[in-house]
Design a protein around this motif. Structure first.
Motif, PDB file in Angstrom:
ATOM      1  N   VAL A  30     -27.692 -62.644 -10.159  1.00  0.00           N
ATOM      2  CA  VAL A  30     -28.442 -63.747  -9.556  1.00  0.00           C
ATOM      3  C   VAL A  30     -28.546 -63.480  -8.059  1.00  0.00           C
ATOM      4  N   PHE A  31     -29.755 -63.430  -7.552  1.00  0.00           N
ATOM      5  CA  PHE A  31     -29.951 -63.196  -6.126  1.00  0.00           C
ATOM      6  C   PHE A  31     -29.877 -64.519  -5.363  1.00  0.00           C
ATOM      7  N   ASP A  32     -29.184 -64.484  -4.242  1.00  0.00           N
ATOM      8  CA  ASP A  32     -28.992 -65.639  -3.379  1.00  0.00           C
ATOM      9  C   ASP A  32     -30.013 -65.552  -2.250  1.00  0.00           C
ATOM     10  N   SER A  33     -31.043 -66.377  -2.325  1.00  0.00           N
ATOM     11  CA  SER A  33     -32.147 -66.308  -1.372  1.00  0.00           C
ATOM     12  C   SER A  33     -32.113 -67.482  -0.408  1.00  0.00           C
ATOM     13  N   THR A  34     -32.594 -67.246   0.805  1.00  0.00           N
ATOM     14  CA  THR A  34     -32.638 -68.267   1.853  1.00  0.00           C
ATOM     15  C   THR A  34     -34.079 -68.456   2.305  1.00  0.00           C
ATOM     16  N   VAL A  35     -34.521 -69.697   2.335  1.00  0.00           N
ATOM     17  CA  VAL A  35     -35.875 -70.049   2.770  1.00  0.00           C
ATOM     18  C   VAL A  35     -35.775 -70.900   4.030  1.00  0.00           C
ATOM     19  N   VAL A  36     -36.580 -70.572   5.030  1.00  0.00           N
ATOM     20  CA  VAL A  36     -36.610 -71.342   6.265  1.00  0.00           C
ATOM     21  C   VAL A  36     -37.969 -72.032   6.401  1.00  0.00           C
ATOM     22  N   GLN A  37     -37.939 -73.261   6.882  1.00  0.00           N
ATOM     23  CA  GLN A  37     -39.143 -74.046   7.128  1.00  0.00           C
ATOM     24  C   GLN A  37     -39.194 -74.390   8.611  1.00  0.00           C
ATOM     25  N   LEU A  38     -40.302 -74.034   9.256  1.00  0.00           N
ATOM     26  CA  LEU A  38     -40.516 -74.393  10.652  1.00  0.00           C
ATOM     27  C   LEU A  38     -41.595 -75.459  10.725  1.00  0.00           C
ATOM     28  N   GLU A  39     -41.277 -76.610  11.312  1.00  0.00           N
ATOM     29  CA  GLU A  39     -42.245 -77.684  11.518  1.00  0.00           C
ATOM     30  C   GLU A  39     -42.644 -77.735  12.988  1.00  0.00           C
ATOM     31  N   THR A  40     -43.881 -78.143  13.237  1.00  0.00           N
ATOM     32  CA  THR A  40     -44.395 -78.173  14.612  1.00  0.00           C
ATOM     33  C   THR A  40     -44.934 -79.551  14.964  1.00  0.00           C
ATOM     34  N   VAL A  50     -35.628 -64.740   3.187  1.00  0.00           N
ATOM     35  CA  VAL A  50     -34.855 -63.502   3.240  1.00  0.00           C
ATOM     36  C   VAL A  50     -33.870 -63.517   2.075  1.00  0.00           C
ATOM     37  N   CYS A  51     -33.740 -62.352   1.427  1.00  0.00           N
ATOM     38  CA  CYS A  51     -32.892 -62.268   0.239  1.00  0.00           C
ATOM     39  C   CYS A  51     -32.201 -60.904   0.220  1.00  0.00           C
ATOM     40  N   PRO A  52     -31.000 -60.804   0.802  1.00  0.00           N
ATOM     41  CA  PRO A  52     -30.288 -59.528   0.779  1.00  0.00           C
ATOM     42  C   PRO A  52     -29.987 -59.085  -0.653  1.00  0.00           C
ATOM     43  N   LEU A  53     -29.919 -57.763  -0.831  1.00  0.00           N
ATOM     44  CA  LEU A  53     -29.586 -57.182  -2.135  1.00  0.00           C
ATOM     45  C   LEU A  53     -28.075 -57.165  -2.265  1.00  0.00           C
ATOM     46  N   GLY A  54     -27.477 -58.382  -2.328  1.00  0.00           N
ATOM     47  CA  GLY A  54     -26.029 -58.493  -2.341  1.00  0.00           C
ATOM     48  C   GLY A  54     -25.440 -58.138  -0.985  1.00  0.00           C
ATOM     49  N   PRO A  55     -24.112 -58.252  -0.840  1.00  0.00           N
ATOM     50  CA  PRO A  55     -23.464 -57.959   0.445  1.00  0.00           C
ATOM     51  C   PRO A  55     -23.029 -56.508   0.600  1.00  0.00           C
ATOM     52  N   PHE A  56     -23.454 -55.638  -0.331  1.00  0.00           N
ATOM     53  CA  PHE A  56     -22.930 -54.272  -0.366  1.00  0.00           C
ATOM     54  C   PHE A  56     -24.043 -53.227  -0.392  1.00  0.00           C
ATOM     55  N   PRO A  59     -26.250 -53.792   5.759  1.00  0.00           N
ATOM     56  CA  PRO A  59     -25.344 -54.704   6.478  1.00  0.00           C
ATOM     57  C   PRO A  59     -25.960 -56.099   6.596  1.00  0.00           C
ATOM     58  N   SER A  60     -25.924 -56.823   5.491  1.00  0.00           N
ATOM     59  CA  SER A  60     -26.507 -58.165   5.421  1.00  0.00           C
ATOM     60  C   SER A  60     -25.906 -58.877   4.228  1.00  0.00           C
ATOM     61  N   TYR A  61     -25.846 -60.203   4.306  1.00  0.00           N
ATOM     62  CA  TYR A  61     -25.412 -60.986   3.149  1.00  0.00           C
ATOM     63  C   TYR A  61     -25.974 -62.395   3.276  1.00  0.00           C
ATOM     64  N   ALA A  62     -26.122 -63.056   2.132  1.00  0.00           N
ATOM     65  CA  ALA A  62     -26.883 -64.304   2.088  1.00  0.00           C
ATOM     66  C   ALA A  62     -26.281 -65.394   2.965  1.00  0.00           C
ATOM     67  N   ALA A  63     -24.966 -65.586   2.882  1.00  0.00           N
ATOM     68  CA  ALA A  63     -24.336 -66.623   3.703  1.00  0.00           C
ATOM     69  C   ALA A  63     -24.482 -66.293   5.179  1.00  0.00           C
ATOM     70  N   GLY A  64     -24.505 -65.001   5.502  1.00  0.00           N
ATOM     71  CA  GLY A  64     -24.706 -64.593   6.884  1.00  0.00           C
ATOM     72  C   GLY A  64     -26.085 -64.948   7.398  1.00  0.00           C
ATOM     73  N   ALA A  65     -27.075 -64.867   6.514  1.00  0.00           N
ATOM     74  CA  ALA A  65     -28.434 -65.249   6.914  1.00  0.00           C
ATOM     75  C   ALA A  65     -28.477 -66.707   7.329  1.00  0.00           C
ATOM     76  N   ARG A  66     -27.825 -67.550   6.549  1.00  0.00           N
ATOM     77  CA  ARG A  66     -27.855 -68.981   6.847  1.00  0.00           C
ATOM     78  C   ARG A  66     -27.018 -69.319   8.084  1.00  0.00           C
ATOM     79  N   ALA A  67     -25.877 -68.646   8.227  1.00  0.00           N
ATOM     80  CA  ALA A  67     -25.056 -68.868   9.425  1.00  0.00           C
ATOM     81  C   ALA A  67     -25.809 -68.424  10.673  1.00  0.00           C
ATOM     82  N   GLY A  68     -26.510 -67.289  10.574  1.00  0.00           N
ATOM     83  CA  GLY A  68     -27.278 -66.799  11.714  1.00  0.00           C
ATOM     84  C   GLY A  68     -28.421 -67.719  12.072  1.00  0.00           C
ATOM     85  N   MET A  69     -29.071 -68.283  11.064  1.00  0.00           N
ATOM     86  CA  MET A  69     -30.172 -69.213  11.334  1.00  0.00           C
ATOM     87  C   MET A  69     -29.669 -70.475  12.019  1.00  0.00           C
ATOM     88  N   ALA A  70     -28.475 -70.928  11.652  1.00  0.00           N
ATOM     89  CA  ALA A  70     -27.897 -72.094  12.320  1.00  0.00           C
ATOM     90  C   ALA A  70     -27.641 -71.781  13.797  1.00  0.00           C
TER      91      ALA A  70
END
Length: 369
Positions: A30-40, A50-56, A59-70
């Motif tokens: 199961v791929f863990d995907s992150t979707v971002v919405q920008l409102e103006t 963005v959907c990393p191919l797992g953490p291995f 050098p990317s991982y799904a939870a990292g994408a969301r932490a970075g976006m925050a």
């Protein structure tokens, strides 16, 4: 126009085949995907994924994408999303590295830019070439016989380019390549993608053992230098992927004649803005390209389609349709495979409308408050 709100969603993307396997025993179900919405403040909204191919894999991982976006969200408030270069400079100043984190944000900016301009993103990226473009199918790592059978099955769906997942035991991989080659038909192309999985001596054995087979060798070893050494020991056409993560390395690869084809993954480079820069450089240098991403659903597939459809066809080696691999659709209007080919939407922006009932509640929202 100013960005007023950043919302981030998480969605699971299960696979039709149950699992996807590649080198080193790596697999994802199961791929863990992150979707971002920008409102103006102009009422125009853009989406990216963005959907990393797992953490291995990279050098990317799904939870990292969301932490970075925050981390990045406060820096986006008040920016004009149609000024994509300025947005990228702000993102790079606010967070060093982590290009995959920035990819979905940049993608959403292009979605907004297209909507404001009333044009599909592929037009803004350089123009639409022809009616459609060619796709490949990744053949998940299995026994030689099963992988050959999968090629036959996928050809019935219109695919003519097959990316064979190797990078395991060299003897088994030699058997996989030979079994696959025996079911090919005229016009088919076979890529043996080791995904960095071989040591140099193993890669040397494989390329020597399949010297009589018409096959592309893709990213046999972990480092650029190791791949270059294998490239110089074989006359097979050669593809570089994981090692090419910036324009600087791309230029080095061209100077060293390290590859015949390069895989450009949108999130690996940091988004459409930087992927377009790499694409245009490859076009100027005469390097063939596979236009893709690490993984994704409907939104990533839409972004891939716009970059691929705006690439000169003689330089587009192939592209991909990740949304056909997964069981969940996250957006209406996403491009769909037809007889092994695909076309980008002609609607403004990315041409997709997210299914908010599938995305669910956002994992976080930032509006500058």
């Amino acid at each position: 126009m100013k960005i007023t709100r950043v919302s981030v969603y998480q969605v699971d993307l299960p696979l039709h085949e149950g699992t996807y396997k590649w080198s080193g025993g790596k697999s994802v179900e199961v791929f863990d995907s992150t979707v971002v919405q920008l409102e103006t403040d102009a009422g125009v909204t853009g989406f990216g994924e963005v959907c990393p191919l797992g953490p291995f894999y990279l050098p990317s991982y799904a939870a990292g994408a969301r932490a970075g976006m925050a981390e990045l969200a406060p820096h986006l408030i008040g920016m004009d999303p149609t000024e994509t270069t300025a947005v990228n400079r702000r993102l790079d100043a606010a967070l060093k590295g982590h290009p995959y984190v920035k990819s979905a944000i940049d993608m959403a900016c292009w979605d907004i830019l297209g909507k404001v301009a009333g044009l599909p993103v592929c037009t803004l990226l350089g123009g639409r070439y022809g009616d459609d473009f060619v796709l490949y199918r990744a053949i998940s790592q299995q026994s030689p016989e099963e992988m050959a059978a999968n090629i036959v099955g996928y050809r019935e769906q219109g695919y003519r380019r097959f990316q064979l997942k190797v990078g395991g035991d060299p003897d088994t991989d030699i058997a996989r390549i030979r079994a696959a080659s025996q079911v090919l038909e005229p016009g088919d192309k076979l890529i043996a993608d080791a995904n960095t999985g071989w040591l140099m001596h193993e890669a040397a054995r494989v390329v020597r053992a399949v010297r009589d087979i018409d096959v592309y060798i893709e990213q046999p070893c972990a480092s650029y230098e190791e791949c270059l050494a294998i490239r110089r020991r074989t006359d097979h056409p050669f593809v570089m992927d994981e090692s090419i993560d910036s324009v600087e390395v791309l230029l080095r690869g061209r100077a060293d004649l390290a590859m015949d084809v390069v895989n450009l993954k949108i999130s690996k480079l940091g988004g459409l803005t930087k992927a377009r820069q790499a694409r245009d450089l490859c076009a100027s240098l005469g390097i063939a390209m596979t236009i893709e991403d690490a993984w994704g659903g409907d939104i990533v597939t839409a972004a891939i389609s716009h970059l691929a459809h705006s690439t000169p066809p003689e330089l587009l080696f192939t592209s991909t349709d990740f949304n056909s691999y997964v069981t969940v659709s996250t957006a209406e209007g996403a491009p769909q495979r037809e007889n092994g080919r695909m076309s980008a939407s002609q609607a403004p922006g990315l041409g997709i409308t997210p299914r908010m009932e599938v995305l669910g509640d956002p994992v976080f929202v930032h509006n500058g408050a």
